[in-house]
Scaffold this motif. Structure first.
Motif, PDB file in Angstrom:
ATOM      1  N   ALA A  62      36.975  31.502  46.314  1.00 52.87           N
ATOM      2  CA  ALA A  62      36.531  30.690  46.254  1.00 52.87           C
ATOM      3  C   ALA A  62      36.370  29.483  47.153  1.00 52.87           C
ATOM      4  N   ARG A  63      37.334  29.097  48.408  1.00 53.63           N
ATOM      5  CA  ARG A  63      37.414  28.196  48.875  1.00 53.63           C
ATOM      6  C   ARG A  63      36.130  28.435  49.918  1.00 53.63           C
ATOM      7  N   ILE A  64      36.005  30.298  50.228  1.00 48.09           N
ATOM      8  CA  ILE A  64      35.002  30.397  51.235  1.00 48.09           C
ATOM      9  C   ILE A  64      33.201  30.539  50.486  1.00 48.09           C
ATOM     10  N   LEU A  65      33.473  30.510  49.458  1.00 50.20           N
ATOM     11  CA  LEU A  65      32.186  29.961  48.462  1.00 50.20           C
ATOM     12  C   LEU A  65      31.738  28.356  49.003  1.00 50.20           C
ATOM     13  N   ARG A  66      33.127  27.855  48.202  1.00 46.89           N
ATOM     14  CA  ARG A  66      32.563  26.377  47.855  1.00 46.89           C
ATOM     15  C   ARG A  66      31.725  25.581  49.816  1.00 46.89           C
ATOM     16  N   ILE A  67      32.797  26.790  50.696  1.00 43.33           N
ATOM     17  CA  ILE A  67      32.016  26.024  52.142  1.00 43.33           C
ATOM     18  C   ILE A  67      30.542  26.409  51.669  1.00 43.33           C
ATOM     19  N   VAL A  68      30.363  27.586  51.891  1.00 39.64           N
ATOM     20  CA  VAL A  68      29.444  28.211  52.140  1.00 39.64           C
ATOM     21  C   VAL A  68      28.127  27.623  51.466  1.00 39.64           C
ATOM     22  N   GLY A  69      28.606  27.269  49.759  1.00 42.42           N
ATOM     23  CA  GLY A  69      28.040  26.722  48.915  1.00 42.42           C
ATOM     24  C   GLY A  69      27.528  24.912  49.561  1.00 42.42           C
ATOM     25  N   ASP A  70      28.492  24.333  49.843  1.00 44.11           N
ATOM     26  CA  ASP A  70      28.012  23.142  50.181  1.00 44.11           C
ATOM     27  C   ASP A  70      27.503  22.493  51.053  1.00 44.11           C
ATOM     28  N   PHE A  71      27.258  23.808  52.220  1.00 42.27           N
ATOM     29  CA  PHE A  71      26.473  23.944  53.022  1.00 42.27           C
ATOM     30  C   PHE A  71      25.355  24.187  52.861  1.00 42.27           C
ATOM     31  N   LEU A 117      20.803  16.585  54.283  1.00 42.25           N
ATOM     32  CA  LEU A 117      21.311  16.985  56.048  1.00 42.25           C
ATOM     33  C   LEU A 117      20.593  17.885  56.427  1.00 42.25           C
ATOM     34  N   THR A 118      20.391  17.578  58.061  1.00 42.90           N
ATOM     35  CA  THR A 118      20.011  18.050  58.826  1.00 42.90           C
ATOM     36  C   THR A 118      21.202  19.705  59.073  1.00 42.90           C
ATOM     37  N   GLU A 119      20.465  20.961  59.180  1.00 41.65           N
ATOM     38  CA  GLU A 119      21.836  21.869  59.264  1.00 41.65           C
ATOM     39  C   GLU A 119      23.309  21.190  60.279  1.00 41.65           C
ATOM     40  N   GLU A 120      22.385  20.236  61.673  1.00 42.69           N
ATOM     41  CA  GLU A 120      24.056  20.914  62.489  1.00 42.69           C
ATOM     42  C   GLU A 120      24.604  19.252  61.207  1.00 42.69           C
ATOM     43  N   ASP A 121      24.091  18.424  61.354  1.00 47.77           N
ATOM     44  CA  ASP A 121      24.927  17.609  60.358  1.00 47.77           C
ATOM     45  C   ASP A 121      25.943  18.272  59.252  1.00 47.77           C
ATOM     46  N   ALA A 122      25.102  18.613  58.158  1.00 48.54           N
ATOM     47  CA  ALA A 122      25.616  20.081  57.503  1.00 48.54           C
ATOM     48  C   ALA A 122      27.448  20.041  57.924  1.00 48.54           C
ATOM     49  N   LYS A 123      26.686  20.540  59.624  1.00 46.93           N
ATOM     50  CA  LYS A 123      28.099  21.680  59.741  1.00 46.93           C
ATOM     51  C   LYS A 123      29.595  19.998  60.098  1.00 46.93           C
ATOM     52  N   THR A 124      28.981  19.267  60.929  1.00 45.51           N
ATOM     53  CA  THR A 124      29.126  18.063  60.791  1.00 45.51           C
ATOM     54  C   THR A 124      30.435  17.697  59.566  1.00 45.51           C
ATOM     55  N   ASP A 149      37.560  25.877  60.615  1.00 42.27           N
ATOM     56  CA  ASP A 149      37.017  26.329  61.868  1.00 42.27           C
ATOM     57  C   ASP A 149      36.084  27.720  62.139  1.00 42.27           C
ATOM     58  N   VAL A 150      37.255  28.630  60.917  1.00 40.59           N
ATOM     59  CA  VAL A 150      36.148  30.281  60.347  1.00 40.59           C
ATOM     60  C   VAL A 150      34.455  29.847  60.328  1.00 40.59           C
ATOM     61  N   PHE A 151      34.261  29.616  59.640  1.00 44.17           N
ATOM     62  CA  PHE A 151      32.560  28.940  59.468  1.00 44.17           C
ATOM     63  C   PHE A 151      31.766  28.685  60.512  1.00 44.17           C
ATOM     64  N   VAL A 152      32.754  27.899  61.184  1.00 43.66           N
ATOM     65  CA  VAL A 152      31.898  27.166  62.422  1.00 43.66           C
ATOM     66  C   VAL A 152      31.405  28.835  63.309  1.00 43.66           C
ATOM     67  N   GLU A 153      33.113  28.686  63.694  1.00 42.11           N
ATOM     68  CA  GLU A 153      32.570  30.233  64.925  1.00 42.11           C
ATOM     69  C   GLU A 153      31.293  30.962  63.767  1.00 42.11           C
ATOM     70  N   VAL A 154      31.076  30.807  62.494  1.00 40.48           N
ATOM     71  CA  VAL A 154      30.804  32.434  61.989  1.00 40.48           C
ATOM     72  C   VAL A 154      28.109  31.982  61.783  1.00 40.48           C
ATOM     73  N   LEU A 155      28.453  30.919  61.912  1.00 40.08           N
ATOM     74  CA  LEU A 155      27.729  29.852  62.222  1.00 40.08           C
ATOM     75  C   LEU A 155      27.304  30.115  63.540  1.00 40.08           C
ATOM     76  N   ASP A 156      27.070  30.123  64.479  1.00 40.60           N
ATOM     77  CA  ASP A 156      27.572  29.691  65.947  1.00 40.60           C
ATOM     78  C   ASP A 156      26.386  31.517  66.186  1.00 40.60           C
ATOM     79  N   GLY A 169      18.225  31.158  59.036  1.00 45.63           N
ATOM     80  CA  GLY A 169      18.859  30.354  57.901  1.00 45.63           C
ATOM     81  C   GLY A 169      19.448  30.565  56.811  1.00 45.63           C
ATOM     82  N   VAL A 170      19.550  30.097  55.939  1.00 51.24           N
ATOM     83  CA  VAL A 170      19.887  30.111  54.515  1.00 51.24           C
ATOM     84  C   VAL A 170      19.753  29.349  53.499  1.00 51.24           C
ATOM     85  N   VAL A 171      19.143  28.276  54.059  1.00 52.90           N
ATOM     86  CA  VAL A 171      18.365  26.960  53.050  1.00 52.90           C
ATOM     87  C   VAL A 171      17.012  27.084  52.083  1.00 52.90           C
ATOM     88  N   PRO A 172      17.057  27.669  51.189  1.00 51.78           N
ATOM     89  CA  PRO A 172      15.487  28.380  50.570  1.00 51.78           C
ATOM     90  C   PRO A 172      14.512  26.984  51.484  1.00 51.78           C
TER      91      PRO A 172
END
Length: 450
Positions: free
Chosen positions: A318-327, A341-348, A364-371, A376-379
């Motif tokens: 659930a912690r993983i899904l919350r991070i992705v969902g908010d991103f 926000l832009t993708e970069e600002d959302a990551k920040t 920290d793991v999610f930032v590595e995954v995004l790199d 893109g994942v935003v509809p």
């Protein structure tokens, strides 16, 4: 050009309604409200309604409270006992509210409507009630299909055991057949889940296929976070179905930031994770995913919902899904910050809120995954009120009136005449929010041009 449905146009009826009232004028008003969209049958009394129910099936009954002989509460209680699958709605005056509330409990009534009713609200309630019933029916069919497939798998497994005792060659053949049956079962299960996803996307106004992209990002994140294979699968299905509990929410809530909601709206919105868990928990292969869905709006600091869990008390999935969902949500309009926000600002933002809203190690793991994540994942589709229509926008979905009529088909490019007509329509249906489906880029282009 805006087009309205005419009496000469033939439409498939969306359900069968039984309307019951001892006043002919009220019956005629209700019949006029529903006859274009539904197969309508009327009855002047409770006894006549029972006779109609004995002679045919109905999707919904709407009955007045006060009638000679059998009143509406007694009629709907009888309907609950004899035809429990039928949706039951009670019309009642202000003076009958206490009796209506009692009838809701005794007759398991879906809803009571106070007189005088609002036509748009009553029609919308009927449509949403039938849509909700259809979604539940799809869940039941999926559950039954899974049970049948499990029984078939168990039968094949028994055959395998018998053949193992008989001959080694036969075992190899049975193993291949068992593996084939398992693959077929898995494929059919995935197909049924994606049918539910399609229903969910259509109802919630999400771009077709966008949910799958988000689920694949979530799956990659879960693998990188070192979840085992079964937990990765559960997290993937939870990501696919995380918004299924929003199916029953009104459009006004789906397009409003949480910060702009009233307390009553927040309470209703805050139950969507519980509703999602409830709709899936009877499906054995999705039980773990259902539990993840319940907890995916919790926050690491304990200020999320629905259970106010904090830290490691929140399941890691659930912690993983919350991070992705908010991103994803941060890059959409109507998000919890109130600004896109832009993708970069959302990551920040995720990095800045690590340790507060989110698990720091997982961010920290999610930032590595995004790199390294490709795609893109935003509809690219969003819903806007018709009051925000601009010349040059192209509809990404049909524009439907509160009565269910298609006013403009998908693909229509709005011109000045369309925009003027939509402004008139907004005034005619003041108090009822009508939404357009448009592409995000097209909305920006239209705003720039204006």
């Amino acid at each position: 050009m805006l087009t309205e449905t005419t009496p000469d146009q033939v439409h498939e009826k969306q359900g069968r309604l039984l309307l019951v009232d001892d006043e002919p004028g009220v019956l005629q008003a209700l019949k006029r409200l529903f006859y274009r969209q539904f197969d309508v049958v009327v009855a002047n009394s409770g006894d006549e309604a029972i006779e109609q129910l004995n002679n045919g099936s109905f999707d919904m009954i709407i009955s007045d409270m006060r009638m000679p002989g059998m009143n509406g509460a007694q009629l709907l209680k009888t309907c609950f006992e004899t035809w429990p699958q039928m949706i039951r709605v009670l019309l009642t005056g202000y003076s009958d509210l206490d009796s209506a509330i009692k009838a809701v409990n005794e007759g398991n009534i879906y809803r009571y409507i106070s007189k005088p009713w609002d036509n748009d609200q009553l029609r919308t309630m009927v449509v949403e009630a039938l849509e909700s019933r259809d979604l539940k029916a799809a869940n039941v069919r999926l559950s039954a299909h899974i049970v049948d497939q499990n029984e078939e798998l168990a039968r094949l497994n028994r055959e395998l055991q018998v053949k193992f005792q008989g001959a080694t060659n036969a075992v190899g053949e049975a193993e291949a057949k068992l593996q084939e049956a398992y693959q077929t079962l898995r494929q059919e299960f995935d197909a049924m889940v994606h049918i539910l996803v399609g229903i969910m996307e259509a109802r919630n106004g999400e771009e077709s296929g966008s949910t799958e992209k988000i689920a694949l990002l979530t799956k990659t994140f879960a693998v990188t976070a070192k979840l085992d294979e079964s937990r990765v699968d559960d997290t993937y299905y939870a990501a696919l179905l995380r918004n299924i509990g929003k199916v029953g929410l009104a459009d006004a809530l789906l397009t409003k930031a949480i910060s702009q909601m009233s307390n009553a709206e927040k309470a209703k919105y805050g139950r969507f994770t519980i509703n999602g868990q409830t709709s899936l928990m009877l499906l054995e292969p999705l039980q773990n995913a259902a539990n993840i869905i319940r907890s995916h709006m919790e926050l690491y600091n304990g200020k999320g919902f629905p259970d106010r869990l904090a830290g490691d008390a929140i399941p890691k999935e659930a912690r993983i899904l919350r991070i992705v969902g908010d991103f994803v949500e941060l890059q959409r309009e109507h998000n919890f910050l109130g600004e896109t926000l832009t993708e970069e600002d959302a990551k920040t933002y995720l990095v800045r809120m690590a340790g507060q809203r989110y698990d720091r190690e997982l961010v920290d793991v999610f930032v590595e995954v995004l790199d390294s994540f490709d795609g893109g994942v935003v509809p690219n589709m969003e819903r806007i009120p018709i009051t925000e229509a601009k010349v040059g926008m192209i509809l990404a979905g049909n524009l439907v009136s509160p009565g269910g009529a298609v006013l403009l088909p998908s693909g229509t490019e709005l011109n000045e005449r369309h925009v003027a007509k939509l402004a008139t329509l907004s005034r005619q249906f003041e108090g009822h929010q009508i939404m357009l489906h448009v592409r995000r880029a097209q909305k920006k282009d239209a705003n720039s041009a204006s």
